[in-house]
Enzyme design. Structure first.
Site, PDB file in Angstrom:
ATOM      1  N   ASP A  28     -58.788 -72.575  -1.184  1.00 31.95           N
ATOM      2  CA  ASP A  28     -58.757 -73.310   0.069  1.00 31.95           C
ATOM      3  C   ASP A  28     -57.564 -74.262   0.091  1.00 31.95           C
ATOM      4  O   ASP A  28     -57.067 -74.692  -0.955  1.00 31.95           O
ATOM      5  CB  ASP A  28     -60.040 -74.130   0.249  1.00 31.95           C
ATOM      6  CG  ASP A  28     -61.280 -73.252   0.384  1.00 31.95           C
ATOM      7  OD1 ASP A  28     -61.121 -72.074   0.746  1.00 31.95           O
ATOM      8  OD2 ASP A  28     -62.383 -73.762   0.117  1.00 31.95           O
ATOM      9  N   LYS A  29     -57.126 -74.604   1.271  1.00 27.76           N
ATOM     10  CA  LYS A  29     -55.973 -75.488   1.428  1.00 27.76           C
ATOM     11  C   LYS A  29     -56.095 -76.749   0.570  1.00 27.76           C
ATOM     12  O   LYS A  29     -55.149 -77.143  -0.118  1.00 27.76           O
ATOM     13  CB  LYS A  29     -55.824 -75.875   2.904  1.00 27.76           C
ATOM     14  CG  LYS A  29     -54.749 -76.933   3.158  1.00 27.76           C
ATOM     15  CD  LYS A  29     -54.794 -77.435   4.599  1.00 27.76           C
ATOM     16  CE  LYS A  29     -53.828 -78.590   4.800  1.00 27.76           C
ATOM     17  NZ  LYS A  29     -53.933 -79.177   6.159  1.00 27.76           N
TER      18      LYS A  29
END
Length: 353
Positions: free
Chosen positions: A172-173
């Site tokens: 995830d970012k």
């Protein structure tokens, strides 16, 4: 079938760098070998009543249907001065379409962009990097540039010919830590097979809310699907619902306090937001993970999740490789603030084999 297609004007031509029309970086680079081109398409009798996207896919076969649909969404397909934006719209024999073949946001996304990669290991077939929190892995809506994929395309020329520039799994970012990237077609295929066969040991450190309850080690075997109440979230769903996919995570307590717990999480599957969803299901949402019930505390404004360990066989040589990564400063500071001590040797001995 008498398909009619006519080129009106063409801009500068540049050489494509990949083959095929897969939904990956190489295909999208290959789709945009022409900078600007306006094409006139006359609809023949055989296409009367067809969906417009189907007709365009045959009239302009060198481009994928998804690209042509994106052009429609951008207003680049015009009939009698009116932009046609609905792919399901029907056309009639004798209609004339003006199609401007131009780069979409997606096309512009799959371009090399030099960036400083934190490289942990690299050879001709394998790249292991440390991804910082905040770096998006793959271009998507809202993040068309500045992604890891852009950086990989600039890092080595072979990335343009690989699916997703060699990316075989994602973080995830706002998750930091270790990522595997293949640098050759053979390595990418071997890594994908190894991950699917659960032969790659991926472990994370997570800082979660609350005093740990129950057994020191717990296995979570709960299917994950899209949250029906919030499409931005994933959720544990009932097995009989048929809307989820199997998801297994093993969680081991490393250290705890009255306020928080530091755990090692081993992924057996790779569902979207898997650790975040399973930890919330255990009533231990991650610190800073507001999407799943966590709260920003102790300086953590992102989910406190770090990909800390990878163990695998080299996809070409078969050599056993082990990589470890210390959490970034924001996570270490948060641990100290909530009374937990990070001890690298203790954490390493606590990883799950």
């Amino acid at each position: 079938m008498g398909l009619a297609s006519q080129i009106i004007s063409t801009g500068d031509v540049r050489e494509g760098s990949a083959q095929g029309h897969e939904a990956d970086g190489a295909a999208l680079i290959d789709e945009f070998t022409l900078d600007v081109e306006t094409r006139i398409c006359d609809i023949p009798p055989a296409m009367h009543g067809w969906r417009i996207d189907r007709a365009l896919a045959q009239l302009i076969p060198e481009f994928s249907r998804s690209y042509l649909q994106q052009l429609m969404a951008d207003g680049a397909v015009v009939m009698r001065g009116v932009a046609l934006r609905k792919p399901a719209a029907r056309i009639a024999a004798g209609d004339r379409l003006e199609v401007e073949l131009r780069p979409t946001q997606q096309a512009q996304a799959f371009v090399p962009q030099a960036m400083a990669l934190d490289i942990v290991f690299e050879d001709a077939d394998l790249l292991v990097i440390h991804k910082p929190a905040g770096l998006v892995v793959h271009p998507a809506a809202g993040h068309w540039t500045g992604t890891l994929l852009n950086g990989l395309l600039a890092h080595h020329t072979g990335a343009a010919s690989l699916p997703r520039a060699g990316i075989v799994h994602r973080l995830d970012k706002d998750t930091s830590g270790l990522m595997l990237v293949g640098k050759s077609r053979q390595a990418v295929e071997a890594l994908v097979r190894a991950i699917a066969a659960r032969e790659v040991n991926r472990q994370y450190l997570a800082l979660a809310h609350g005093r740990w309850q129950g057994f020191v080690e717990q296995g979570v075997d709960q299917p994950i699907g899209r949250d029906v109440h919030n499409r931005l979230r994933m959720a544990v769903v009932r097995p009989e619902s048929g809307t989820g996919k199997a998801a297994q995570t093993t969680v081991r307590l490393l250290e705890g306090s009255d306020q928080a717990c530091l755990v090692a999480c081993k992924l057996h599957t790779g569902r979207t937001h898997q650790i975040r969803v399973h930890m919330a299901w255990l009533d231990h949402p991650l610190v800073g993970d507001t999407l799943y019930g966590g709260r920003p505390l102790w300086g953590m404004t992102r989910q406190a999740l770090h990909a800390a360990r990878l163990k695998l066989r080299h996809p070409i040589t078969g050599e056993t490789l082990v990589f470890r990564s210390t959490p970034p400063q924001d996570m270490l500071a948060a641990m100290a603030e909530c009374g937990l001590r990070y001890n690298e040797a203790r954490v390493d001995s606590g990883f799950l084999e």
